[in-house]
Write a protein that holds these residues in place. Sequence first.
Motif, PDB file in Angstrom:
ATOM      1  N   ARG A 114       0.769  -1.188   0.005  1.00  0.00           N
ATOM      2  CA  ARG A 114      -0.087   0.007   0.023  1.00  0.00           C
ATOM      3  C   ARG A 114       1.013   1.227  -0.077  1.00  0.00           C
ATOM      4  O   ARG A 114       0.282   2.364   0.144  1.00  0.00           O
ATOM      5  CB  ARG A 114      -1.055   0.107   1.303  1.00  0.00           C
TER       6      ARG A 114
ATOM      7  N   ARG B 251      -4.808   3.404 -10.867  1.00  0.00           N
ATOM      8  CA  ARG B 251      -6.279   4.205 -10.901  1.00  0.00           C
ATOM      9  C   ARG B 251      -7.147   2.854 -11.091  1.00  0.00           C
ATOM     10  O   ARG B 251      -8.295   2.707 -10.410  1.00  0.00           O
ATOM     11  CB  ARG B 251      -6.573   4.788 -11.701  1.00  0.00           C
TER      12      ARG B 251
ATOM     13  N   LEU C  88      -7.443   0.605  -8.178  1.00  0.00           N
ATOM     14  CA  LEU C  88      -8.409   1.212  -7.141  1.00  0.00           C
ATOM     15  C   LEU C  88     -10.011   1.098  -7.300  1.00  0.00           C
ATOM     16  O   LEU C  88     -10.423   1.199  -6.487  1.00  0.00           O
ATOM     17  CB  LEU C  88      -7.860   2.648  -6.875  1.00  0.00           C
TER      18      LEU C  88
ATOM     19  N   HIS D 246     -10.911  -1.981  -6.060  1.00  0.00           N
ATOM     20  CA  HIS D 246     -10.928  -2.178  -4.916  1.00  0.00           C
ATOM     21  C   HIS D 246     -11.235  -0.717  -4.021  1.00  0.00           C
ATOM     22  O   HIS D 246     -10.333  -0.221  -3.695  1.00  0.00           O
ATOM     23  CB  HIS D 246      -9.482  -2.525  -4.443  1.00  0.00           C
TER      24      HIS D 246
ATOM     25  N   GLU E 273      -9.580   0.408  -0.412  1.00  0.00           N
ATOM     26  CA  GLU E 273      -8.299   0.293  -0.306  1.00  0.00           C
ATOM     27  C   GLU E 273      -7.568   1.553  -0.591  1.00  0.00           C
ATOM     28  O   GLU E 273      -8.247   2.437  -1.543  1.00  0.00           O
ATOM     29  CB  GLU E 273      -7.535  -0.791  -1.236  1.00  0.00           C
ATOM     30  N   VAL E 274      -6.499   2.025   0.132  1.00  0.00           N
ATOM     31  CA  VAL E 274      -5.846   3.252   0.223  1.00  0.00           C
ATOM     32  C   VAL E 274      -4.528   2.831  -0.149  1.00  0.00           C
ATOM     33  O   VAL E 274      -3.731   2.073   0.340  1.00  0.00           O
ATOM     34  CB  VAL E 274      -6.067   4.112   1.409  1.00  0.00           C
TER      35      VAL E 274
ATOM     36  N   LYS F  36     -10.216  11.179  -6.143  1.00  0.00           N
ATOM     37  CA  LYS F  36      -9.649   9.880  -5.311  1.00  0.00           C
ATOM     38  C   LYS F  36      -8.393  10.721  -4.580  1.00  0.00           C
ATOM     39  O   LYS F  36      -8.044  10.295  -3.406  1.00  0.00           O
ATOM     40  CB  LYS F  36      -9.032   8.704  -6.117  1.00  0.00           C
TER      41      LYS F  36
ATOM     42  N   GLN G 253      -8.752   7.885  -1.798  1.00  0.00           N
ATOM     43  CA  GLN G 253      -7.971   6.572  -1.897  1.00  0.00           C
ATOM     44  C   GLN G 253      -6.525   6.675  -2.159  1.00  0.00           C
ATOM     45  O   GLN G 253      -5.756   5.598  -2.321  1.00  0.00           O
ATOM     46  CB  GLN G 253      -8.509   5.570  -3.102  1.00  0.00           C
ATOM     47  N   VAL G 254      -6.123   7.836  -2.416  1.00  0.00           N
ATOM     48  CA  VAL G 254      -4.612   8.062  -2.841  1.00  0.00           C
ATOM     49  C   VAL G 254      -4.089   9.262  -1.824  1.00  0.00           C
ATOM     50  O   VAL G 254      -4.422  10.328  -2.003  1.00  0.00           O
ATOM     51  CB  VAL G 254      -4.562   8.471  -4.326  1.00  0.00           C
TER      52      VAL G 254
END
Length: 317
Positions: A96, A133, A136, A139, A142-143, A173, A192-193
């Motif tokens: 991650r 991307r 993500l 998912h 998830e980060v 994100k 997420q990012v």
Amino acid sequence: MSEVNRSLGELPTDSWMSHLPEALQEVPLFHLAIPGSHNTVTYCLDKSIRSPVDLTQPDVLKKLDKYMKPVVRPFVHKWAVTQGSNIKQQLDSGVRYCDLRIARRPRNHSKDLYFYHGVYTTVTVETVLKEIREWLDAHPREVVILSFSHFQDLDEELHNLLVETTKNVFVSKLCPRTESVTLRNLWNKGYQVIVSYEHGIVSFHDHLWMHIPYWWANKCKAEALVEEFERRKGRGRPDGFFVAGINLTEDLKYICSHPTESLKDLVMSTYPVLLRWVEAQRPGPSGGCINIVAGDFVAESRLAQTVISLNEHLLNK
């Protein structure tokens, strides 16, 4: 290892954040134990002898490569590759945190940017960001933490282009640096990012985070690396995110004395010692705690599962 601890280590690695207990969903990410990969995009280094070695390499290597490419280049390649799996495979394996080292290739007049380690990659930065991307999108809970650093030959125009590309790829994100980075908050807001950026341009963009410190021991023996990290832990952990990089660093003497081996041989032979050290660590805010642990050939090891399991300590408080 307790049954609960085993269960954390046995969470599906492609979605382990999504499956963390509720108590851990309220813990800031910089107090969790998070698996990462060192020099994430080296699985696609250019094997062509037409590709130059990167500008950070010693002059002696540049000269040898210039006149003895067919002999030198295979050695460069086998000691430069730090990950054998592509970006989506690494994310599936639990990674991650991604260590992204970015350059403009010499004598390349386009605005394309690449990754590098010894030599340059065949795929562009934009291509890899789009692959992240896509992953993500599949998912959504998830980060990922993307560390842009070790920039090579980027001028202001290229930095601005890279920042705009990052915005265009990840759009909503991207997590602003003012946000609370608990999983619960990030999920609620669709972030997420997290992008850290090792350049002054970070102050002009609220979606860029300050550079994340990376502990690098600069050792080729696992025992020496462990000793160095124990010394650093004694001085306390940095505030916010930080990385303990358990990646070993081979020197020219080591390479010359092991001509038939590769970086992967070195890494895999020392993982038992390194993982024993990782197993003894604890995440959290205290001085001796760890946060992100990054290594080489992560998808081929049990580093991710071992790091994820450490979060059990936060449940026992």
